[in-house]
Design a protein around this motif. Sequence first.
Motif, PDB file in Angstrom:
ATOM      1  N   LEU B  45      37.949  52.838  36.748  1.00 39.74           N
ATOM      2  CA  LEU B  45      38.764  53.119  38.251  1.00 39.74           C
ATOM      3  C   LEU B  45      39.509  51.977  38.064  1.00 39.74           C
ATOM      4  CD1 LEU B  45      39.820  55.185  40.228  1.00 39.74           C
ATOM      5  CD2 LEU B  45      37.557  53.384  41.504  1.00 39.74           C
ATOM      6  N   CYS B  46      40.611  51.104  38.441  1.00 39.02           N
ATOM      7  CA  CYS B  46      40.803  49.842  38.318  1.00 39.02           C
ATOM      8  C   CYS B  46      40.377  48.899  39.148  1.00 39.02           C
ATOM      9  CB  CYS B  46      42.413  49.958  38.171  1.00 39.02           C
ATOM     10  SG  CYS B  46      43.467  49.672  39.631  1.00 39.02           S
ATOM     11  N   ALA B  47      41.316  47.994  39.112  1.00 36.10           N
ATOM     12  CA  ALA B  47      40.503  46.912  40.683  1.00 36.10           C
ATOM     13  C   ALA B  47      41.084  47.406  41.863  1.00 36.10           C
ATOM     14  CB  ALA B  47      40.792  45.137  40.268  1.00 36.10           C
ATOM     15  N   LYS B  48      42.243  48.179  42.147  1.00 37.93           N
ATOM     16  CA  LYS B  48      42.296  48.397  43.451  1.00 37.93           C
ATOM     17  C   LYS B  48      41.878  49.866  43.689  1.00 37.93           C
ATOM     18  CE  LYS B  48      46.028  47.916  39.935  1.00 37.93           C
ATOM     19  NZ  LYS B  48      47.530  48.789  39.582  1.00 37.93           N
ATOM     20  N   GLY B  49      41.607  50.436  42.490  1.00 43.91           N
ATOM     21  CA  GLY B  49      40.927  51.315  42.629  1.00 43.91           C
ATOM     22  C   GLY B  49      39.764  51.464  43.869  1.00 43.91           C
ATOM     23  N   SER B  50      38.996  50.561  43.003  1.00 43.16           N
ATOM     24  CA  SER B  50      37.388  50.117  43.672  1.00 43.16           C
ATOM     25  C   SER B  50      37.626  49.671  44.730  1.00 43.16           C
ATOM     26  CB  SER B  50      36.957  49.734  43.090  1.00 43.16           C
ATOM     27  OG  SER B  50      35.768  50.201  42.622  1.00 43.16           O
ATOM     28  N   ALA B  51      39.064  48.331  45.456  1.00 42.32           N
ATOM     29  CA  ALA B  51      39.048  47.969  46.263  1.00 42.32           C
ATOM     30  C   ALA B  51      39.253  48.714  47.345  1.00 42.32           C
ATOM     31  CB  ALA B  51      40.490  46.955  46.479  1.00 42.32           C
ATOM     32  N   GLY B  52      40.127  50.583  47.357  1.00 41.66           N
ATOM     33  CA  GLY B  52      39.721  51.616  48.160  1.00 41.66           C
ATOM     34  C   GLY B  52      39.395  51.526  49.650  1.00 41.66           C
TER      35      GLY B  52
END
Lengths: 169, 693
Positions: B45-52
């Motif tokens: 997962l990318c940074a944005k995905g985890s920051a969800g």
Amino acid sequence: MSIYYIYQDHLRCIGCYACEVHCKTKNNVPIGPRLCRIIPVGPKMVSGIPVMHFIFMPCFHCEEPWCVSACPTGSMQKRAKDGIVFVEQSLCIGCKSCITACPWGVPQWNPETGKIIKCDYCKDRVDQGLKPACVTKCTAKSLKFISAHEASLLKRERFVRDTYALLYG
Amino acid sequence: MSETTYVYSMCGMCAVRCPIRVETKNGMVTWIEGNPYVAGMEGSLCAKGSAGLAFEYDYERPQSPLIREGARGEGKWKKASWEEALDYIAERIDKIKAQYGAKAIALADRGGLFTDLTKAFIKALGSPNYLDHDDTCAKNVNMAAQTLFGYGRGDIGYDFANTKYIVLFGRNVFESLQVREVNNILDAMEKGCKITYIDIRATVTASKSHKFLMIRPGTDYAMILALMHVIIKEKLYDIEFVNRYFKDFPELESFVTQYTPEWAEKETGIPAFEIVNVAREAATVKPKVIFHAGWMLARYIDSFYASRGLYLLNALMGNIEAKGGLIIAKGAKDAGKKGLRSLAEGIPEPQDKIFDADMPNRTLGTGHIVNLYKAIKTGEPYPIKALFAYRYDPMVSLPDPDEQKKVLDNLDLLVSIDVNYSETAWFSDVILPEATYLERSNIICIQKGQKPSFFMRRQAMKPRYNAKEGWEIFTLLAHKLGAGQYFPWKSIEEIWNYQLEPTGYKIEDFDAKGFVSLSKDPILMPRDAIKFTTPSGKIEVISDKITKIGAKSLAEYQTPKKPDEGSFRLAFGRTAVHTHAQTQNNIYLNEIVPENHLWINEKEAEKLGIKNGDTVKVSIDDYKGFIRAYVTPYIHPEAVFMYHGFGNEIPLKTRSFGKGLKDNKFQKGLLETVDPVGGGVAFLNAIVKVKKA
């Protein structure tokens, strides 16, 4: 040294900082401290390519951790079973000795608790047979959670492959 | 006792919508990872995905319906119940319909995989006016593909995993990233694939490429023409493929004769021998070669032709429907299956034509957001008085927000349906908060490809605030607006069952992995029977569609204007940690990249007395802004660059408020400046002045 090692495949790392966010969301880390870091280096022109490196900096979990020796309360500990170095929050008095002691600036100040937090390879996950958050979700599968023994094997093979590929590939 | 459950769903932090697995404990999401069953994801997962996760638990997002109290954009809101907000909308829509007819209502949707719902909604209201964001994204690419192959951009996939050579014109694959694509490319590189990257600045993608060529801004088309010149002159193309599938090859051959590499060197600044090398390297491994035809290619007034040239380069390599090349995406029918039932089925066609069907100076296609602004402004061909903006923020994605405000103020009703306080929402009359992607289920979608699949986004936790799922919002609206008979839905399961009914699949089939694969193996058309859906069934170098709007299929190259001394072309782009203007306020993503800087070439900076880290003044006409300079040799001297999406003006988003500059404020007067054929916005026509502050 812990029996584990996080190997970073530089050819795959794209410097996307996902590992930092995987870590922060998993460990509920407030703004400020970062248990692992990606530090960009470059760009520097190498054979016409503006090369950048993104250096992954977690805790190295030393065999002889200076942070543990420096800790006056026994809060900073090394796990007997696998060498993971971690902070027992209930014992930490926020004296910051470990920050002074660690050559790599690994122990982090948590402004919300006034205590130290640090990378513990997500030991709760490791205990369940899982990998640390940064490795599990690495965007580009650049990070690998392996044994220290495997790490040197991999590193040596990789060095030869890459060097020869450059020379003869 | 804590109860842990897992839900397979789809990420919503950017429009890639990666498949994910979501862990919840006691009804709260605790962990998100890439769907382990999807190749190329396997947990990633990318940074944005985890920051969800941080987004979910953020309070700086709309928490209930809001009705405007002050002037538009003033930021004074009244908290409202859903009933009040819907009544407010219904009252105004009724008036608009009575005075101007249903056609005065438009719906601008961000677009994507779930548009069957929104298309059905606007159709049910009796209006033909459905729009997406493509004018500021892939419109030129889409039109280029359609005029050549009959297939749209989305119907043509890149088989990166099996390719040997990739040529990217500014397609920054490692920062403007898609997880699966990144892994497919890296896997190919491990097997010896080479990348040539051409851009006006050195991105992370440049850093990871085997060859980086810095090009003069606005001259991609020159290099593309020269590549075709070399490939045709040296007979490097796939002769058999070209003979079988090209219509009008002789016209192409004679057209590119004038565009030699030596000529292109003068335009692009790229040495002629490098251009020849790219052509030869590509041909050596053909058909396992990819010339990426562009993702977001709303850049210049010739971007349509640049993209068309890139697609032609692929076709010359004979790589269409070949492993390691460009593969036509297959749907349910290609897999011998029945497709999903459309929610628009049974809704009568609106009587009126879409507003830009017959507009003067027409570009290809209809439903251009740029044309919508013209229609709102002039009332021609008919007045548009109500606009629903769904997940869509034209005020940061189209040029010149000040001009946009003037235009949008002609509306009698502007409604934003979003999970964020978007800049457009802030200027709206009503904000309807949609449940986040973790809090909502969407209609089932199909992801076409070599192996098509049905995918499901499934609610992982109940909405934390007074927000509703998209399907429910549109159902409620339809009922209030007199179109309830077309939206009989009581639950998402009812919708899913209706959609799945012809396919033979059941909701439970999605439980194990979150998707249903329609084909075990990749589907490829036979090499000697590739179907193109153009009128001739061939690859049409000369297209009637283009001729019909009075344009040329093969257009002469025109040299872009060189900015004056101290002036620069303003380029913008992505960092790997932010999605357009949506994520700058996310606590974790904001921490990593809190503001944007201005990239400026070191020699130009020296002339202007600017040092790295200095504050500089950027201006155009009477608008100016201040930003820190990033002085580097790795950007072309004619351009400056900033990350898109900064300079947030909404005070409720405290972390990103006032941080950095907003690129579209400098795109003064460009609201109607588009590629005259493809219709994409020519963002890079913005020329700004830079001075030491």
